[in-house]
Design a protein around this motif. Structure first.
Motif, short mmCIF file in Angstrom:
data_model
loop_
_atom_site.label_atom_id
_atom_site.label_comp_id
_atom_site.label_asym_id
_atom_site.label_seq_id
_atom_site.Cartn_x
_atom_site.Cartn_y
_atom_site.Cartn_z
N ILE A 13 -6.80 9.44 -4.10
CA ILE A 13 -6.66 9.03 -2.70
C ILE A 13 -7.43 9.98 -1.78
O ILE A 13 -8.07 9.53 -0.80
CB ILE A 13 -5.17 8.94 -2.32
N ASP B 32 -6.02 7.36 7.01
CA ASP B 32 -4.91 7.13 6.09
C ASP B 32 -5.31 6.11 5.02
O ASP B 32 -6.36 5.45 5.11
CB ASP B 32 -3.64 6.67 6.84
N PHE B 33 -4.46 6.01 4.01
CA PHE B 33 -4.76 5.20 2.82
C PHE B 33 -4.96 3.73 3.16
O PHE B 33 -5.92 3.10 2.71
CB PHE B 33 -3.62 5.38 1.81
N GLU B 34 -4.07 3.18 3.98
CA GLU B 34 -4.14 1.75 4.30
C GLU B 34 -5.46 1.40 4.98
O GLU B 34 -6.11 0.41 4.64
CB GLU B 34 -2.95 1.36 5.19
N ILE C 277 -7.16 5.42 -8.07
CA ILE C 277 -7.34 4.09 -7.50
C ILE C 277 -8.58 3.47 -8.13
O ILE C 277 -9.66 4.10 -8.17
CB ILE C 277 -7.54 4.16 -5.96
N MET D 192 0.81 -1.22 0.00
CA MET D 192 0.00 0.00 0.00
C MET D 192 0.85 1.28 0.00
O MET D 192 0.46 2.29 -0.58
CB MET D 192 -0.96 0.01 1.18
N GLN D 193 2.00 1.25 0.64
CA GLN D 193 2.87 2.43 0.64
C GLN D 193 3.33 2.76 -0.78
O GLN D 193 3.37 3.92 -1.19
CB GLN D 193 4.07 2.21 1.55
N GLU E 245 0.37 4.23 -2.66
CA GLU E 245 0.09 5.59 -2.20
C GLU E 245 1.08 6.59 -2.80
O GLU E 245 0.72 7.70 -3.18
CB GLU E 245 0.15 5.64 -0.67
N GLU E 246 2.35 6.17 -2.92
CA GLU E 246 3.38 7.05 -3.50
C GLU E 246 3.19 7.24 -5.00
O GLU E 246 3.47 8.31 -5.54
CB GLU E 246 4.77 6.46 -3.24
#
Length: 237
Positions: free
Chosen positions: A211, A222-224, A197, A187-188, A191-192
């Motif tokens: 996002i 947060d995204f996760e 999505i 996921m990181q 996100e970067e």
């Protein structure tokens, strides 16, 4: 637009894998295709690539329907999740073989240097670590100049420096106006990298947006956590 999909259905026996997907992929963006195992991500990608024939629906790539026209595939660079190459072939032989098959201008020299593959060119694929094989796969994917790039779990096995190089490479391709589709469980990384999505659940698109919109819709910090919330609630966008 780069890809347009209308009312896409795919069944394997009694299993409905894709249930009427409608999707437009715009040029020059990085899209992450996410979803739990069995959500239809791989089937969707393989349908775009012509490796899976849908039961119903239309797919157009670069404004042309792909049905019965294989030539569009030359405009797509694809990194599969698991690349099966003959184990006894050497790295440099594999690169030459792919160049011969594609018969297009290639820039493998710069990529070989970027990922530090010079010491491995005379080694057989069977002797390489998983991370080194993935670097070879990345070179094979990016050495041609195609407008559409599809990367299925591209970070698998990469060390931190190779991961940085991959991210730089993806951003460089985007800066040239290319369209990039990525699937990843990291996921990181998503996100970067991702501008948009696409979240699939049980063969349907449950979310499409950036996002910020995802965080707003789920109310997560947060995204996760937002992705986890989509998986558990399964609420339509």
């Amino acid at each position: 637009m780069t890809i347009e999909i209308k009312d896409l259905h795919k069944n394997f026996g009694k299993n409905q894998i894709l249930k009427g997907i409608d999707l437009t992929i715009d040029e020059g963006h990085i899209y992450a295709i996410l979803g739990p195992n069995g959500s239809g991500k791989t089937t969707l990608i393989k349908s775009i690539l012509g490796m899976v024939i849908p039961n119903k629906g239309l797919i157009a790539v670069l404004d042309k329907p792909i049905k019965k026209d294989w030539r569009y595939r030359k405009k797509i660079d694809y990194l599969p999740q698991i690349a099966n190459f003959p184990p006894n072939i050497k790295v440099k032989e594999l690169i030459h073989m792919i160049k011969d098959l594609r018969n297009s201008p290639s820039a493998e020299g710069e990529l070989i240097a970027l990922f530090g593959l010079e010491p491995f060119l005379n080694k057989k694929l069977s002797t390489l670590s998983g991370g080194t094989k993935q670097k070879v796969n990345i070179v094979l994917t990016f050495m041609f100049d195609s407008p559409l790039i599809i990367l299925d779990e591209p970070t698998t096995g990469l060390d931190p420096m190779a991961l940085i190089r991959l991210k730089e490479l993806i951003q460089r391709e985007k800066a040239q106006g290319k369209t990039i589709l990525i699937t990843s469980h990291i996921m990181q990384f998503v996100e970067e990298m991702a501008d948009k999505i696409l979240y699939l659940l049980e063969g349907e698109i449950y979310f499409k947006g950036n996002i910020g919109e995802l965080l707003e819709q789920t109310g997560e910090p947060d995204f996760e956590h937002a992705i986890a919330a989509l998986t558990t609630t399964g609420s339509h966008a």
